[in-house]
Motif scaffolding. Sequence first.
Motif, PDB file in Angstrom:
ATOM      1  N   MET A 136       0.673  -1.379  -0.080  1.00 31.24           N
ATOM      2  CA  MET A 136      -0.105   0.127  -0.025  1.00 31.24           C
ATOM      3  C   MET A 136       0.815   1.197   0.196  1.00 31.24           C
ATOM      4  O   MET A 136       0.543   2.195  -0.627  1.00 31.24           O
ATOM      5  N   GLU A 137       1.795   1.295   0.961  1.00 32.95           N
ATOM      6  CA  GLU A 137       2.830   2.327   1.183  1.00 32.95           C
ATOM      7  C   GLU A 137       3.743   2.697  -0.210  1.00 32.95           C
ATOM      8  O   GLU A 137       3.941   3.859  -0.526  1.00 32.95           O
ATOM      9  N   THR A 138       4.108   1.667  -0.451  1.00 30.46           N
ATOM     10  CA  THR A 138       5.375   1.706  -1.601  1.00 30.46           C
ATOM     11  C   THR A 138       4.921   1.706  -3.063  1.00 30.46           C
ATOM     12  O   THR A 138       5.573   2.008  -3.893  1.00 30.46           O
ATOM     13  N   ILE A 139       3.561   1.150  -3.280  1.00 29.27           N
ATOM     14  CA  ILE A 139       3.231   0.735  -4.709  1.00 29.27           C
ATOM     15  C   ILE A 139       1.704   1.263  -4.759  1.00 29.27           C
ATOM     16  O   ILE A 139       1.544   2.129  -5.968  1.00 29.27           O
ATOM     17  N   PHE A 140       0.798   0.741  -3.993  1.00 27.00           N
ATOM     18  CA  PHE A 140      -0.580   1.289  -4.533  1.00 27.00           C
ATOM     19  C   PHE A 140      -0.814   2.843  -4.425  1.00 27.00           C
ATOM     20  O   PHE A 140      -1.318   3.455  -5.346  1.00 27.00           O
ATOM     21  N   LEU A 141      -0.493   3.402  -3.371  1.00 23.39           N
ATOM     22  CA  LEU A 141      -0.942   4.953  -3.374  1.00 23.39           C
ATOM     23  C   LEU A 141       0.164   5.651  -4.019  1.00 23.39           C
ATOM     24  O   LEU A 141      -0.263   6.445  -4.830  1.00 23.39           O
ATOM     25  N   PRO A 142       1.317   5.460  -4.128  1.00 22.59           N
ATOM     26  CA  PRO A 142       2.472   6.126  -5.287  1.00 22.59           C
ATOM     27  C   PRO A 142       1.907   6.093  -6.557  1.00 22.59           C
ATOM     28  O   PRO A 142       2.080   6.894  -7.411  1.00 22.59           O
ATOM     29  N   THR A 143       1.083   4.829  -7.024  1.00 20.57           N
ATOM     30  CA  THR A 143       0.783   4.582  -8.364  1.00 20.57           C
ATOM     31  C   THR A 143      -0.359   5.472  -8.608  1.00 20.57           C
ATOM     32  O   THR A 143      -0.398   6.044  -9.730  1.00 20.57           O
ATOM     33  N   ILE A 144      -1.540   5.637  -7.610  1.00 21.97           N
ATOM     34  CA  ILE A 144      -2.689   6.465  -8.095  1.00 21.97           C
ATOM     35  C   ILE A 144      -2.077   8.083  -8.043  1.00 21.97           C
ATOM     36  O   ILE A 144      -2.663   8.750  -8.922  1.00 21.97           O
ATOM     37  N   ARG A 145      -1.210   8.144  -7.128  1.00 21.44           N
ATOM     38  CA  ARG A 145      -0.728   9.632  -7.118  1.00 21.44           C
ATOM     39  C   ARG A 145      -0.108  10.016  -8.545  1.00 21.44           C
ATOM     40  O   ARG A 145      -0.288  11.065  -9.000  1.00 21.44           O
ATOM     41  N   ALA A 146       0.760   8.974  -8.877  1.00 26.71           N
ATOM     42  CA  ALA A 146       1.648   9.290 -10.185  1.00 26.71           C
ATOM     43  C   ALA A 146       0.638   9.241 -11.363  1.00 26.71           C
ATOM     44  O   ALA A 146       0.851  10.176 -12.216  1.00 26.71           O
ATOM     45  N   MET A 147      -0.376   8.597 -11.416  1.00 26.94           N
ATOM     46  CA  MET A 147      -1.429   8.768 -12.649  1.00 26.94           C
ATOM     47  C   MET A 147      -2.045  10.115 -12.379  1.00 26.94           C
ATOM     48  O   MET A 147      -2.206  10.577 -13.483  1.00 26.94           O
ATOM     49  N   GLU A 148      -2.310  10.536 -11.498  1.00 31.13           N
ATOM     50  CA  GLU A 148      -2.944  11.730 -11.305  1.00 31.13           C
ATOM     51  C   GLU A 148      -2.193  12.991 -11.733  1.00 31.13           C
ATOM     52  O   GLU A 148      -2.449  13.772 -12.616  1.00 31.13           O
ATOM     53  N   GLN A 149      -0.500  12.737 -11.231  1.00 28.90           N
ATOM     54  CA  GLN A 149       0.296  13.781 -11.763  1.00 28.90           C
ATOM     55  C   GLN A 149       0.530  13.736 -13.341  1.00 28.90           C
ATOM     56  O   GLN A 149       0.967  14.599 -13.877  1.00 28.90           O
ATOM     57  N   ALA A 150       0.471  12.569 -13.864  1.00 28.34           N
ATOM     58  CA  ALA A 150       0.543  12.247 -15.204  1.00 28.34           C
ATOM     59  C   ALA A 150      -0.456  12.617 -16.074  1.00 28.34           C
ATOM     60  O   ALA A 150      -0.449  12.934 -17.329  1.00 28.34           O
ATOM     61  N   GLY A 151      -1.582  13.454 -15.180  1.00 25.89           N
ATOM     62  CA  GLY A 151      -2.913  13.999 -16.019  1.00 25.89           C
ATOM     63  C   GLY A 151      -3.708  12.712 -16.493  1.00 25.89           C
ATOM     64  O   GLY A 151      -4.319  13.259 -17.357  1.00 25.89           O
ATOM     65  N   CYS A 152      -3.614  11.417 -16.182  1.00 23.59           N
ATOM     66  CA  CYS A 152      -4.493  10.521 -16.394  1.00 23.59           C
ATOM     67  C   CYS A 152      -4.890   9.898 -14.889  1.00 23.59           C
ATOM     68  O   CYS A 152      -4.575   8.792 -15.065  1.00 23.59           O
ATOM     69  N   PRO A 153      -5.732  10.522 -14.237  1.00 21.47           N
ATOM     70  CA  PRO A 153      -6.323   9.643 -12.854  1.00 21.47           C
ATOM     71  C   PRO A 153      -6.731   8.443 -13.160  1.00 21.47           C
ATOM     72  O   PRO A 153      -7.648   8.547 -14.423  1.00 21.47           O
TER      73      PRO A 153
END
Length: 426
Positions: A245-262
């Motif tokens: 959750m801490e190292t993969i799941f949450l960072p992934t959804i934040r990364a997608m949001e930052q990439a402009g594609c939540p």
Amino acid sequence: MKILVLGSGGREHAVVKAISKSLLADTVYALPGNPGMKEAVCLPGDVLDVPGTVQTAKEYQIDFCVVTPDDPLALGMVDAMETAGIPCFGPDKKAARIESSKVFSKELMRKHGIPTARFAAFEALEPALDYVKNQPLPLVIKADGLAKGKGVVIAQTRQEAEQALKDMLVGRAFGDSGSRVVIEEFLEGPEVSVLAFTDGKAIVPLLSAMDHKRAIDKDQGMNTGGMGAIAPNPLYTEAVAKQAMETIFLPTIRAMEQAGCPFSGCLFFGLMLTQDGPRVLEYNARLGDPETQAVLPLLKSDLLAAMLAVRNGTLKEADLVFSKASSCCVVLASKGYPGAFEKGFPITLNQQPDAMVDYAGVTQKDGQLVTAGGRVMSLTATGADLNTAIDKAYAAIQLVHFEGMRCRGDIGARAVGGTYGTARIR
Ligand code: AMP
Ligand code: GLY
């Protein structure tokens, strides 16, 4: 509500069943569905035909559409439905790149420090061949795009690696999907599948699962679309779940949001539990098959309500409650699968087994269900513990028959014993 589920496989059958239990669902349609899906009204059509599918959805005044197969997601089915005013469960085309482009997902992980295998991406053969010369073996070569689960080669020798690169980049073995490749470090450890619902802000993992990709017992033979699954995966402990959750799941959804594609929908994490912690092997932009057949029978709360919450951005308030039981899903395949196989054999089910029956590769002939695909159907049993679920699943398949029927005899054996147990059937 009128619900439309796109697709025709075992995963879609499990989704149709779970949704049809919801008080929110008045009618469940499947397109194209399959004749084994008694819980849905099947509509003719092709999920690769985006405008045609949207047109059908409009004609039937669909209120909510569930998109689970990878190709229509990558083609922008969700974008087209939403533009037509039909809300969907599933990511839009831009967010679906997390599965449809390995270069995109690997670069996302690198940029955001999400643990995964080291890699390099190439479009031209010569630099790829040069790179391979200095890498330790084995090496993993992956086609960038969708390849029906066949676009991954584990090369044990440099020669195999070179051949795979030539096949993909020059021989176009996977068409445009292989016009770019990712070359990855080989990781070791047991694999875990985690399906997680996310509305782009909150992320709620469903139960963990274990897929069985190879065709033959003890993980021998060719890779398939999946020969069975168990849930939950006992190797996925609470400590691992917290770390993921801490190292993969949450960072992934934040990364997608930052990439402009939540990302909105079900994000599937294919993880490897390495000695250095969980690493991402792959993302899928959808529910997995056959993991879905194993996980959904353990869901106690309303699947459709959770899917609507995902679409509406209210997942944080939604309930996703699972029973404490375990499940085992055994896929019944046609002889020869994943290679060439014959079809058209009548399927008999002498009595209703104490298991969920999810149809996949079936069609109807003279009022009789006959085989029409490599993976014909799956049976999923639940039990208070995994051993009970496995026993029940293998008891249930004794009630099914079609010519050339075969399955793995060791689904769940590794999860129960820590090593491969004794195969229940041969
Ligand atoms: P994928 O479609 O990317 O999940 O790859 C299919 C299968 O190949 C995985 O389930 C793994 O068994 C294996 N695989 C993929 N990437 C790696 C890797 N970096 N190291 C070892 N095995 C891998
Ligand atoms: N079981 C993995 C997948 O659906 O691709």
